[in-house]
Motif scaffolding. Structure first.
Motif: not given
Length: 205
Positions: A7, A75, A78, A103-104, A107, A114
Protein backbone atom coordinates in the motif's frame (compact mmCIF):
# COMPACT_ATOMS: atom_id res chain seq x y z
CA UNK A 1 10.45 -12.03 0.27
CA UNK A 2 8.76 -12.44 -3.11
CA UNK A 3 5.10 -11.56 -3.50
CA UNK A 4 2.87 -9.46 -1.31
CA UNK A 5 0.70 -6.37 -1.43
CA UNK A 6 2.18 -2.92 -1.02
CA UNK A 7 0.00 0.00 0.00
CA UNK A 8 1.49 3.31 -1.10
CA UNK A 9 0.44 6.67 0.33
CA UNK A 10 1.69 9.71 -1.55
CA UNK A 11 1.68 13.24 -0.13
CA UNK A 12 1.79 16.59 -1.87
CA UNK A 13 5.46 17.01 -2.79
CA UNK A 14 7.43 16.96 -6.01
CA UNK A 15 8.57 13.31 -5.96
CA UNK A 16 4.93 12.21 -6.00
CA UNK A 17 4.99 12.68 -9.78
CA UNK A 18 7.39 9.72 -9.96
CA UNK A 19 5.48 7.29 -7.73
CA UNK A 20 5.06 4.94 -10.69
CA UNK A 21 8.71 4.00 -10.08
CA UNK A 22 7.67 2.49 -6.77
CA UNK A 23 4.76 0.59 -8.31
CA UNK A 24 7.09 -0.82 -10.98
CA UNK A 25 9.71 -1.79 -8.39
CA UNK A 26 7.04 -3.76 -6.52
CA UNK A 27 5.76 -5.47 -9.65
CA UNK A 28 9.27 -6.51 -10.62
CA UNK A 29 9.36 -8.50 -7.37
CA UNK A 30 5.91 -10.04 -8.00
CA UNK A 31 4.20 -7.70 -5.56
CA UNK A 32 0.93 -5.93 -6.21
CA UNK A 33 0.62 -2.26 -5.33
CA UNK A 34 -2.13 0.29 -4.80
CA UNK A 35 -1.82 4.05 -4.45
CA UNK A 36 -3.68 6.28 -2.01
CA UNK A 37 -3.19 10.03 -2.26
CA UNK A 38 -3.66 12.86 0.20
CA UNK A 39 -5.85 15.67 -1.18
CA UNK A 40 -2.83 17.86 -1.93
CA UNK A 41 -1.03 14.97 -3.68
CA UNK A 42 -3.75 14.90 -6.33
CA UNK A 43 -2.15 18.02 -7.82
CA UNK A 44 1.08 16.07 -8.41
CA UNK A 45 -0.10 12.72 -9.82
CA UNK A 46 -2.04 11.46 -12.81
CA UNK A 47 -4.49 8.90 -11.43
CA UNK A 48 -5.47 7.16 -14.67
CA UNK A 49 -1.97 5.98 -15.69
CA UNK A 50 -1.34 4.83 -12.12
CA UNK A 51 -4.60 2.90 -12.09
CA UNK A 52 -3.74 1.25 -15.40
CA UNK A 53 -0.28 0.34 -14.14
CA UNK A 54 -1.32 -0.94 -10.72
CA UNK A 55 -4.72 -2.42 -11.55
CA UNK A 56 -6.21 -0.63 -8.55
CA UNK A 57 -8.10 2.67 -8.27
CA UNK A 58 -6.22 5.61 -6.83
CA UNK A 59 -8.11 6.50 -3.66
CA UNK A 60 -8.12 10.00 -2.22
CA UNK A 61 -11.57 10.27 -0.60
CA UNK A 62 -13.85 8.10 1.49
CA UNK A 63 -16.17 7.76 -1.49
CA UNK A 64 -15.14 4.62 -3.36
CA UNK A 65 -15.48 4.23 -7.10
CA UNK A 66 -18.45 2.21 -8.43
CA UNK A 67 -17.74 -1.50 -8.25
CA UNK A 68 -14.96 -1.19 -5.67
CA UNK A 69 -15.11 -2.07 -1.99
CA UNK A 70 -14.34 0.19 0.93
CA UNK A 71 -11.72 -2.08 2.48
CA UNK A 72 -8.10 -2.02 1.41
CA UNK A 73 -6.54 -5.30 0.24
CA UNK A 74 -4.69 -7.25 2.90
CA UNK A 75 -1.51 -5.21 3.24
CA UNK A 76 1.95 -6.75 3.65
CA UNK A 77 3.73 -3.38 3.79
CA UNK A 78 2.95 0.33 3.75
CA UNK A 79 5.17 3.02 2.25
CA UNK A 80 4.41 6.70 2.79
CA UNK A 81 6.45 8.55 0.20
CA UNK A 82 7.08 11.32 -0.36
CA UNK A 83 6.06 12.22 3.18
CA UNK A 84 5.74 15.93 3.82
CA UNK A 85 6.46 17.84 7.00
CA UNK A 86 2.73 18.24 7.56
CA UNK A 87 1.85 14.59 6.98
CA UNK A 88 4.65 13.25 9.19
CA UNK A 89 3.46 15.40 12.07
CA UNK A 90 -0.12 14.23 11.47
CA UNK A 91 0.84 10.55 11.39
CA UNK A 92 2.83 10.86 14.61
CA UNK A 93 -0.12 12.51 16.37
CA UNK A 94 -2.59 9.99 15.01
CA UNK A 95 -4.60 12.62 13.15
CA UNK A 96 -6.98 11.20 10.57
CA UNK A 97 -8.46 14.21 8.81
CA UNK A 98 -8.60 12.68 5.34
CA UNK A 99 -8.88 9.23 3.76
CA UNK A 100 -5.14 8.74 3.34
CA UNK A 101 -4.34 9.67 6.94
CA UNK A 102 -7.13 7.42 8.23
CA UNK A 103 -5.72 4.52 6.21
CA UNK A 104 -2.24 5.17 7.57
CA UNK A 105 -3.44 5.46 11.16
CA UNK A 106 -5.26 2.15 10.98
CA UNK A 107 -2.52 0.24 9.18
CA UNK A 108 0.07 1.37 11.72
CA UNK A 109 -2.38 0.41 14.47
CA UNK A 110 -2.60 -3.04 12.89
CA UNK A 111 1.21 -3.21 13.01
CA UNK A 112 1.62 -3.33 9.25
CA UNK A 113 5.31 -2.96 8.35
CA UNK A 114 5.63 0.74 7.56
CA UNK A 115 8.31 2.79 5.84
CA UNK A 116 8.20 6.60 5.70
CA UNK A 117 10.45 8.57 3.36
CA UNK A 118 10.36 12.28 4.27
CA UNK A 119 10.78 14.98 1.66
CA UNK A 120 11.46 18.07 3.75
CA UNK A 121 13.93 20.91 3.68
CA UNK A 122 16.50 21.42 6.40
CA UNK A 123 14.67 24.38 7.96
CA UNK A 124 11.52 22.34 8.51
CA UNK A 125 13.47 19.28 9.65
CA UNK A 126 15.17 21.38 12.31
CA UNK A 127 11.86 22.21 13.97
CA UNK A 128 11.23 20.51 17.32
CA UNK A 129 7.75 19.23 16.32
CA UNK A 130 9.23 17.40 13.34
CA UNK A 131 12.11 15.90 15.30
CA UNK A 132 9.70 14.75 17.98
CA UNK A 133 7.38 13.27 15.35
CA UNK A 134 10.19 11.24 13.78
CA UNK A 135 11.32 9.97 17.18
CA UNK A 136 7.76 9.07 18.15
CA UNK A 137 7.17 7.13 14.93
CA UNK A 138 10.41 5.24 15.34
CA UNK A 139 9.46 4.37 18.91
CA UNK A 140 6.22 2.92 17.50
CA UNK A 141 8.16 0.66 15.14
CA UNK A 142 7.82 2.74 11.98
CA UNK A 143 10.92 2.82 9.79
CA UNK A 144 11.69 6.44 8.93
CA UNK A 145 14.37 6.71 6.26
CA UNK A 146 16.17 9.84 7.34
CA UNK A 147 19.70 10.62 8.43
CA UNK A 148 23.29 9.67 7.55
CA UNK A 149 22.67 5.98 8.18
CA UNK A 150 19.94 5.96 5.56
CA UNK A 151 21.86 8.18 3.14
CA UNK A 152 18.84 10.44 2.84
CA UNK A 153 19.00 13.90 4.35
CA UNK A 154 16.77 16.99 4.34
CA UNK A 155 17.60 19.24 1.42
CA UNK A 156 18.54 22.93 1.62
CA UNK A 157 15.54 25.25 1.30
CA UNK A 158 14.82 26.03 -2.33
CA UNK A 159 16.57 22.93 -3.71
CA UNK A 160 13.61 20.55 -3.79
CA UNK A 161 13.44 20.31 -7.58
CA UNK A 162 17.01 19.08 -7.83
CA UNK A 163 16.63 16.74 -4.85
CA UNK A 164 13.53 15.13 -6.34
CA UNK A 165 15.61 13.25 -8.91
CA UNK A 166 17.49 11.40 -6.16
CA UNK A 167 14.39 10.29 -4.23
CA UNK A 168 15.12 6.75 -2.91
CA UNK A 169 12.16 4.80 -4.29
CA UNK A 170 14.12 1.55 -4.64
CA UNK A 171 15.61 1.80 -1.15
CA UNK A 172 12.13 2.42 0.27
CA UNK A 173 10.77 -0.72 -1.38
CA UNK A 174 13.69 -2.93 -0.40
CA UNK A 175 13.34 -1.73 3.20
CA UNK A 176 9.64 -2.54 3.12
CA UNK A 177 10.36 -6.02 1.76
CA UNK A 178 12.76 -6.69 4.63
CA UNK A 179 10.24 -5.51 7.22
CA UNK A 180 7.48 -7.57 5.62
CA UNK A 181 9.61 -10.71 5.67
CA UNK A 182 10.28 -10.27 9.38
CA UNK A 183 6.61 -9.60 10.01
CA UNK A 184 5.55 -12.69 8.09
CA UNK A 185 7.88 -14.80 10.19
CA UNK A 186 6.54 -13.22 13.38
CA UNK A 187 2.94 -13.89 12.38
CA UNK A 188 3.68 -17.50 11.47
CA UNK A 189 5.06 -17.96 14.97
CA UNK A 190 2.70 -15.80 16.97
CA UNK A 191 -0.54 -15.35 15.09
CA UNK A 192 -2.25 -13.41 12.31
CA UNK A 193 -2.39 -9.63 12.05
CA UNK A 194 -5.72 -9.54 10.24
CA UNK A 195 -7.06 -8.05 7.00
CA UNK A 196 -6.63 -4.56 5.64
CA UNK A 197 -8.49 -1.76 7.33
CA UNK A 198 -12.09 -0.83 6.61
CA UNK A 199 -11.95 2.87 5.84
CA UNK A 200 -15.61 3.34 5.12
CA UNK A 201 -18.24 5.89 6.02
CA UNK A 202 -18.06 5.17 9.75
CA UNK A 203 -14.76 7.09 9.84
CA UNK A 204 -14.84 10.79 10.67
CA UNK A 205 -12.95 13.39 8.72
Amino acid sequence: MTGGHLQIVVCGAGPATDVAQLVKAAQERSWTAAVTATPSAMDFIEPQPLETLSGHPVRSTYQSSPGTGRSLPATDALIIAPATYNSINKVALGLADNYAMTSVAELIGRQAPTVIVPFVNAALAARAPFRHAVASLRDEGVRVLLGPGDQWEPHPPGSGNERQKAFPWTVAFETAVQLAARDRTRRLVGGHRGPGPDTGSDQTC
